[in-house]
Scaffold this active site. Structure first.
Site, PDB file in Angstrom:
ATOM      1  N   HIS A 126       0.825  -1.209   0.000  1.00  0.00           N
ATOM      2  CA  HIS A 126       0.000   0.000   0.000  1.00  0.00           C
ATOM      3  C   HIS A 126       0.860   1.260   0.000  1.00  0.00           C
ATOM      4  CE1 HIS A 126       0.817   1.017   4.190  1.00  0.00           C
ATOM      5  NE2 HIS A 126       0.634  -0.267   4.479  1.00  0.00           N
ATOM      6  N   GLU A 177      -1.868  -6.638   8.326  1.00  0.00           N
ATOM      7  CA  GLU A 177      -0.478  -6.496   8.769  1.00  0.00           C
ATOM      8  C   GLU A 177      -0.274  -7.227  10.089  1.00  0.00           C
ATOM      9  OE1 GLU A 177       2.548  -6.413   8.379  1.00  0.00           O
ATOM     10  OE2 GLU A 177       3.130  -4.365   7.935  1.00  0.00           O
TER      11      GLU A 177
END
Length: 193
Positions: A8, A78
């Site tokens: 990202h 994550e």
């Protein structure tokens, strides 16, 4: 089969070096630019499977890169940094000299950030890899730095902790695949051309 990995774009915390696991932050203006640039890597390609972390920063990156029909997968979140969520490495080392995430792990946090081990992150990565290998064609996924590093290690059959060898910057792309039938890294931490 090519597996395209998109990290990202930049967030305020990634820019500032803060561990950003489960905190759901938006992209910065620079992060949005990085995400749009990633579109040059995926534009015009057909993917058998496209999926993203449920995190806003990953979903925004997928959208701005022009990916459509992207499925969210909670295994792509994550690493849960527990009590280190939002804290920088120098701040952690002020109380734990020499601390290194890959060796020393995290401390438990609150109920929203209980923390997880690198082994647990590796187990999630293995589930993603099973989905990838079952796909009939190229795959693209949008996720996070430490998670994608663990995924690369597991793709190669290495222990999850060997993800420490794969530095990965925001707004970059990588590719996994095969060479002579064996798992290989085809490209890593590449800026958009």
């Amino acid at each position: 089969m090519d597996v395209i990995l998109l990290r990202h774009g930049e967030t305020e915390w990634s820019r500032d070096g803060r561990h950003t696991g489960l905190t759901d932050l938006p992209l910065t203006e620079r992060g949005e630019e990085q995400a749009r640039a990633l579109g040059r890597v995926v534009r015009g390609r057909a993917f058998a499977l496209a999926f993203s972390s449920p995190a806003r920063r990953a979903r925004e990156t997928a959208r701005l890169a022009g990916l459509s029909a992207v499925e969210t997968d909670p295994h792509l979140w994550e690493w849960d940094y527990g009590g280190y969520e939002g804290i920088t490495t120098p701040e952690i080392r002020a109380t734990r000299p020499g601390w290194y995430l890959w060796r020393d792990g995290v401390v438990p946090g609150d109920a929203a950030h209980p923390g997880e081990s690198v082994t647990h992150v590796g187990e999630r990565a293995d589930k993603v890899i099973a989905r990838i290998r079952a796909a009939d064609g190229d795959v693209v996924l949008v996720s996070h730095g430490h998670f994608l590093r663990v995924l690369a290690a597991r793709w190669l059959g290495l222990p999850a902790g060997d993800g420490r060898f794969f530095r990965l910057d925001t707004g970059t792309y990588s590719a996994l695949g095969f060479e002579h039938g064996e798992p290989a890294v085809l490209r890593w931490n590449a800026p958009v051309p």
